[in-house]
Scaffold this motif. Structure first.
Motif, PDB file in Angstrom:
ATOM      1  N   LEU A   1       0.875  -1.170   0.000  1.00 60.33           N
ATOM      2  CA  LEU A   1       0.000   0.000   0.000  1.00 60.33           C
ATOM      3  C   LEU A   1       0.909   1.216   0.000  1.00 60.33           C
ATOM      4  CD1 LEU A   1      -2.514  -1.054   2.814  1.00 60.33           C
ATOM      5  CD2 LEU A   1      -2.774  -1.323   0.346  1.00 60.33           C
ATOM      6  N   VAL A   2       0.819   2.016  -1.041  1.00 58.39           N
ATOM      7  CA  VAL A   2       1.725   3.145  -1.126  1.00 58.39           C
ATOM      8  C   VAL A   2       0.913   4.428  -1.231  1.00 58.39           C
ATOM      9  CG1 VAL A   2       2.011   2.796  -3.617  1.00 58.39           C
ATOM     10  CG2 VAL A   2       3.732   4.080  -2.379  1.00 58.39           C
ATOM     11  N   GLY A   3       1.408   5.474  -0.597  1.00 58.34           N
ATOM     12  CA  GLY A   3       0.701   6.748  -0.636  1.00 58.34           C
ATOM     13  C   GLY A   3       1.492   7.788   0.116  1.00 58.34           C
ATOM     14  N   PRO A   4       1.197   9.061  -0.102  1.00 59.34           N
ATOM     15  CA  PRO A   4       1.952  10.122   0.565  1.00 59.34           C
ATOM     16  C   PRO A   4       1.707  10.117   2.078  1.00 59.34           C
ATOM     17  CG  PRO A   4       0.094  11.041  -0.632  1.00 59.34           C
ATOM     18  CD  PRO A   4       0.157   9.587  -0.987  1.00 59.34           C
ATOM     19  N   SER A   5       2.574  10.813   2.799  1.00 58.80           N
ATOM     20  CA  SER A   5       2.461  10.860   4.250  1.00 58.80           C
ATOM     21  C   SER A   5       1.147  11.520   4.678  1.00 58.80           C
ATOM     22  CB  SER A   5       3.649  11.645   4.811  1.00 58.80           C
ATOM     23  OG  SER A   5       3.616  11.588   6.205  1.00 58.80           O
ATOM     24  N   GLY A   6       0.513  10.949   5.672  1.00 53.93           N
ATOM     25  CA  GLY A   6      -0.698  11.538   6.222  1.00 53.93           C
ATOM     26  C   GLY A   6      -1.970  11.171   5.484  1.00 53.93           C
ATOM     27  N   VAL A   7      -1.854  10.281   4.481  1.00 54.11           N
ATOM     28  CA  VAL A   7      -3.014   9.962   3.661  1.00 54.11           C
ATOM     29  C   VAL A   7      -3.953   8.979   4.368  1.00 54.11           C
ATOM     30  CG1 VAL A   7      -2.123   7.986   2.387  1.00 54.11           C
ATOM     31  CG2 VAL A   7      -3.644   9.612   1.240  1.00 54.11           C
ATOM     32  N   GLY A   8      -3.437   8.299   5.376  1.00 58.07           N
ATOM     33  CA  GLY A   8      -4.282   7.364   6.112  1.00 58.07           C
ATOM     34  C   GLY A   8      -3.850   5.921   5.961  1.00 58.07           C
TER      35      GLY A   8
ATOM     36  N   LEU B   1       9.082  -4.903  -3.789  1.00 57.26           N
ATOM     37  CA  LEU B   1       8.545  -5.951  -2.915  1.00 57.26           C
ATOM     38  C   LEU B   1       7.252  -6.556  -3.430  1.00 57.26           C
ATOM     39  CD1 LEU B   1       8.828  -4.599   0.742  1.00 57.26           C
ATOM     40  CD2 LEU B   1      10.040  -6.519  -0.274  1.00 57.26           C
ATOM     41  N   GLY B   2       6.447  -5.727  -4.087  1.00 62.51           N
ATOM     42  CA  GLY B   2       5.055  -6.110  -4.291  1.00 62.51           C
ATOM     43  C   GLY B   2       4.795  -7.060  -5.442  1.00 62.51           C
ATOM     44  N   ASP B   3       3.855  -7.989  -5.223  1.00 63.20           N
ATOM     45  CA  ASP B   3       3.252  -8.690  -6.339  1.00 63.20           C
ATOM     46  C   ASP B   3       2.154  -7.789  -6.871  1.00 63.20           C
ATOM     47  OD1 ASP B   3       4.673 -11.172  -5.976  1.00 63.20           O
ATOM     48  OD2 ASP B   3       3.479 -11.400  -4.148  1.00 63.20           O
ATOM     49  N   ARG B   4       1.783  -6.857  -5.985  1.00 64.23           N
ATOM     50  CA  ARG B   4       0.708  -5.958  -6.321  1.00 64.23           C
ATOM     51  C   ARG B   4       0.951  -4.652  -5.582  1.00 64.23           C
ATOM     52  NH1 ARG B   4      -4.979  -7.291  -3.851  1.00 64.23           N
ATOM     53  NH2 ARG B   4      -6.265  -5.622  -4.701  1.00 64.23           N
ATOM     54  N   VAL B   5       0.752  -3.551  -6.282  1.00 60.93           N
ATOM     55  CA  VAL B   5       0.921  -2.249  -5.655  1.00 60.93           C
ATOM     56  C   VAL B   5      -0.424  -1.533  -5.655  1.00 60.93           C
ATOM     57  CG1 VAL B   5       2.026   0.016  -5.832  1.00 60.93           C
ATOM     58  CG2 VAL B   5       3.352  -2.043  -6.307  1.00 60.93           C
ATOM     59  N   VAL B   6      -0.872  -1.127  -4.471  1.00 64.12           N
ATOM     60  CA  VAL B   6      -2.133  -0.410  -4.359  1.00 64.12           C
ATOM     61  C   VAL B   6      -1.821   1.036  -3.983  1.00 64.12           C
ATOM     62  CG1 VAL B   6      -4.310  -0.247  -3.092  1.00 64.12           C
ATOM     63  CG2 VAL B   6      -3.363  -2.488  -3.662  1.00 64.12           C
ATOM     64  N   VAL B   7      -2.233   1.964  -4.817  1.00 65.59           N
ATOM     65  CA  VAL B   7      -1.938   3.369  -4.559  1.00 65.59           C
ATOM     66  C   VAL B   7      -3.119   4.005  -3.826  1.00 65.59           C
ATOM     67  CG1 VAL B   7      -1.271   5.576  -5.574  1.00 65.59           C
ATOM     68  CG2 VAL B   7      -0.555   3.435  -6.652  1.00 65.59           C
ATOM     69  N   VAL B   8      -2.831   4.582  -2.659  1.00 65.45           N
ATOM     70  CA  VAL B   8      -3.866   5.220  -1.849  1.00 65.45           C
ATOM     71  C   VAL B   8      -3.671   6.726  -1.937  1.00 65.45           C
ATOM     72  CG1 VAL B   8      -4.892   5.339   0.449  1.00 65.45           C
ATOM     73  CG2 VAL B   8      -3.709   3.271  -0.275  1.00 65.45           C
ATOM     74  N   GLY B   9      -4.750   7.464  -2.155  1.00 63.18           N
ATOM     75  CA  GLY B   9      -4.581   8.913  -2.241  1.00 63.18           C
ATOM     76  C   GLY B   9      -5.903   9.632  -2.064  1.00 63.18           C
ATOM     77  N   GLY B  10      -5.829  10.936  -2.066  1.00 66.55           N
ATOM     78  CA  GLY B  10      -7.040  11.755  -1.950  1.00 66.55           C
ATOM     79  C   GLY B  10      -7.357  12.065  -0.510  1.00 66.55           C
ATOM     80  N   ARG B  11      -8.339  12.907  -0.316  1.00 66.21           N
ATOM     81  CA  ARG B  11      -8.707  13.321   1.035  1.00 66.21           C
ATOM     82  C   ARG B  11     -10.197  13.549   1.058  1.00 66.21           C
ATOM     83  NH1 ARG B  11      -6.118  15.279   5.656  1.00 66.21           N
ATOM     84  NH2 ARG B  11      -4.123  14.507   4.960  1.00 66.21           N
ATOM     85  N   PRO B  12     -10.998  12.738   1.677  1.00 60.53           N
ATOM     86  CA  PRO B  12     -10.616  11.495   2.335  1.00 60.53           C
ATOM     87  C   PRO B  12     -10.096  10.475   1.329  1.00 60.53           C
ATOM     88  CG  PRO B  12     -13.004  11.682   2.215  1.00 60.53           C
ATOM     89  CD  PRO B  12     -12.447  12.975   1.738  1.00 60.53           C
ATOM     90  N   SER B  13      -9.266   9.552   1.815  1.00 60.52           N
ATOM     91  CA  SER B  13      -8.549   8.731   0.848  1.00 60.52           C
ATOM     92  C   SER B  13      -9.352   7.538   0.352  1.00 60.52           C
ATOM     93  CB  SER B  13      -7.225   8.285   1.451  1.00 60.52           C
ATOM     94  OG  SER B  13      -7.467   7.441   2.532  1.00 60.52           O
ATOM     95  N   ARG B  14      -8.997   7.147  -0.852  1.00 60.31           N
ATOM     96  CA  ARG B  14      -9.596   5.979  -1.484  1.00 60.31           C
ATOM     97  C   ARG B  14      -8.484   5.341  -2.321  1.00 60.31           C
ATOM     98  NH1 ARG B  14     -10.344   7.693  -6.468  1.00 60.31           N
ATOM     99  NH2 ARG B  14      -9.478   9.775  -6.650  1.00 60.31           N
ATOM    100  N   ILE B  15      -8.836   4.278  -3.045  1.00 61.34           N
ATOM    101  CA  ILE B  15      -7.806   3.627  -3.830  1.00 61.34           C
ATOM    102  C   ILE B  15      -7.735   4.253  -5.208  1.00 61.34           C
ATOM    103  CG2 ILE B  15      -7.195   1.440  -4.917  1.00 61.34           C
ATOM    104  CD1 ILE B  15      -7.999   0.196  -2.224  1.00 61.34           C
ATOM    105  N   VAL B  16      -6.563   4.791  -5.531  1.00 63.82           N
ATOM    106  CA  VAL B  16      -6.359   5.518  -6.779  1.00 63.82           C
ATOM    107  C   VAL B  16      -6.019   4.548  -7.900  1.00 63.82           C
ATOM    108  CG1 VAL B  16      -4.904   7.230  -7.921  1.00 63.82           C
ATOM    109  CG2 VAL B  16      -5.564   7.544  -5.540  1.00 63.82           C
ATOM    110  N   ASP B  17      -5.210   3.533  -7.575  1.00 63.93           N
ATOM    111  CA  ASP B  17      -4.822   2.562  -8.596  1.00 63.93           C
ATOM    112  C   ASP B  17      -4.459   1.251  -7.926  1.00 63.93           C
ATOM    113  OD1 ASP B  17      -4.342   1.516 -11.056  1.00 63.93           O
ATOM    114  OD2 ASP B  17      -2.559   2.733 -11.489  1.00 63.93           O
TER     115      ASP B  17
END
Ligand SMILES: Nc1ncnc2c1ncn2[C@@H]1O[C@H](COP(=O)(O)OP(=O)(O)OP(=O)(O)O)[C@@H](O)[C@H]1O
Ligand SMILES: [Mg+2]
Lengths: 225, 261
Positions: free
Chosen positions: B46-53, B211-227
């Motif tokens: 799960l990857v995302g900027p700091s503070g995204v949740g 590391l990932g077999d799968r990368v999930v990008v978390v973003g937005g405010r409130p956050s959701r799955i971007v990709d």
């Protein structure tokens, strides 16, 4: 050590100079001899023991009550809120003020000292335990939650060890408060000697105190009377 | 080591999960209507900027926090609290080890709570410490170890718990590059040797792709799955060659773009 010897030497010099009358400032050698004699008498030790026992019993009850209460109120907000008034009040309350009432209720024996010492130390121990318990890091609390550590084990192996430094600091403080309170009780009530019908208030109090300075004072009293 | 295996192809799933903190005017919506399924046996980053949740999401998945609405389930069963099948390595690993316990006791401690006998606790803890390469440190205190070693202890503790699912929150955040690479390979080794389902939260895009077999990008405010990307790099990775592959480079720029949006 050096300072102590220096003081003794100074004392001896002042005595030799004769600027103060003997009844006010006896020679250090005479005081030492009296103190040594007092140490050899059985009464000195019984009286000392009664002082210490009173402090110890009160302290022991303070620990047995204070630490569990501290843990509960430190962990649970509801418990803390329901006890906060009592703890704040008790912490500020001068235990010695209860002497008069308690003498009427339970006499002047060891129970009096124990009860007063208890009142004087228990809030201190509660507060220090609370403080220690709250200082457990949130990561450690998270970890124990994630690994489902049962609460008994949590208290024994996590809460107590991490609160230990704070609790120990509280106990050190409580120990000196206990001694102070016991001595004050003896000064105020004249026990234990006056309970047996002998001695003046002052000499009884000073003689039964466990600190060498007061014992010196006691010897001093003996000489000057 | 024996560990129970998951029966369903989906190890963990979050459905319509929202999480807010506070109430009234102070209310913060951190996560809103998030869907996520973690496949058994995968390393999911799960990857995302700091503070995204990210930490909040991980705590929800671990059952350490409950969603304001929606549901988290493990192996198809809703979870409402911490469960034996999930072990966690926290962001603040220095703070999560008990400084008054030696390394071996730290690793064995969660087993004591489960009622495992003393001799078995000790042997399982020693075994887990051997896996992370710390056999010679079992009687040191955590504060006598380097940051990387402390993190290995935290991993060993999770390993000794023998859960089929391991959640890690920015596990290598404050370590130097060399130690980081070693520990990343340790994670891949755990997946390979024990078939553990692993979720790694990170803000490091390279780490996520490596590391990932799968990368999930978390973003937005409130956050959701971007990709949500399946990493086309195969399961055998190598710090030097994998990071030089065109697929790796292309994927990291792709994710970087999404995070900067
Ligand atoms: N217990 C809480 N009470 C109130 N707000 C919280 C709480 N926990 C997290 N938040 C808020 O939720 C948001 C996301 O926090 P979170 O720790 O999940 O972010 P993160 O992505 O893990 O950040 P980082 O990469 O810095 O670790 C932040 O705005 C934070 O202020
Ligand atoms: Mg975080």
């Amino acid at each position: 050590m050096l300072i102590l010897f220096g003081m003794l030497a100074l004392w001896h010099l002042v005595h030799l100079s004769g600027s103060l009358p003997d009844s006010l400032l006896p020679s250090p050698i005479a005081v030492g001899a009296e103190l040594f004699q007092a140490l050899l008498t059985a009464t000195y030790w019984t009286i000392l023991w009664e002082t210490v026992a009173g402090a110890l019993v009160g302290l022991a009850f303070g620990v047995v009550v204070g630490i569990p209460v501290g843990i509960l109120t430190g962990r649970f907000v509801a418990a803390e809120l329901s006890l906060r008034f009592l703890v704040d009040f008790g912490r500020a309350f001068p235990a010695i003020a209860l002497v008069a009432v308690l003498v009427l209720m339970i006499g002047r024996g060891i129970e009096l000292k124990a009860v007063l010492v208890f009142v004087a130390v228990v809030f201190l121990i509660i507060l220090q335990t609370q403080h220690g318990v709250r200082s457990v890091s949130s990561s450690i609390v998270d970890t124990t939650q994630a690994f489902q550590i049962p609460s008994g084990l949590f208290v024994r192996k996590v809460l107590l060890p991490s609160a230990a430094p704070s609790i120990m600091a509280g106990l050190r403080l409580a120990a000196s408060v206990a001694v102070l309170v016991t001595i004050s009780v003896e000064v105020l009530t004249g026990s234990p000697e006056s309970a047996r019908g002998s001695g003046t208030l002052r000499s009884a109090a000073t003689r039964s105190s466990p600190t060498p300075t007061s014992s010196l004072e006691a010897c001093w009293d003996m000489r000057s009377t | 080591m024996t560990r129970e295996t998951l029966t369903s192809p989906v190890a963990l799933s979050a459905t319509h999960v929202s999480k807010s903190f506070g109430s009234g005017p102070d209310r913060v919506d951190v996560i809103e209507d998030l869907h996520l399924s973690i496949r058994s046996g995968d390393v999911t980053c799960l990857v995302g900027p700091s503070g995204v949740g990210k930490t909040t999401l991980l705590r929800l998945l671990a059952g350490l926090a409950s969603p304001t609405s929606g549901q988290v389930s493990m192996d198809g069963v809703p979870i409402t609290g911490a469960v034996e099948q999930i072990a966690v390595v926290f962001q603040d690993y220095r703070g999560s080890l008990m400084p008054w316990m030696k390394v071996l006791q730290n690793v064995a401690f969660p087993l004591e709570g489960r009622g495992v006998s003393k001799s078995e606790r000790t042997s399982r803890a020693a075994e887990a410490l051997a896996v992370v390469g710390l056999s010679d440190k079992i009687s040191s205190y955590p504060w006598q170890l380097s940051g990387g070693m402390q993190q290995r202890v935290a991993i060993a503790r999770a390993l000794a718990y023998e859960s089929p699912i391991l959640l890690m929150d920015e596990p290598f955040g404050s370590l130097d590059a060399q130690t980081r690479f070693e520990l990343e390979d340790l994670v891949l080794q755990l997946r390979r040797d024990f078939g553990i389902t692993i979720v790694v939260v990170t803000h490091d895009i390279d780490e996520a792709v490596y590391l990932g077999d799968r990368v999930v990008v978390v973003g937005g405010r409130p956050s959701r799955i971007v990709d949500d990307i399946d990493v086309p790099l195969g399961r055998e990775r190598d710090q030097i060659t994998t990071r030089a592959e065109p697929a790796f480079i292309q994927l990291r720029s792709h994710v970087l773009n999404e995070i900067q949006l």
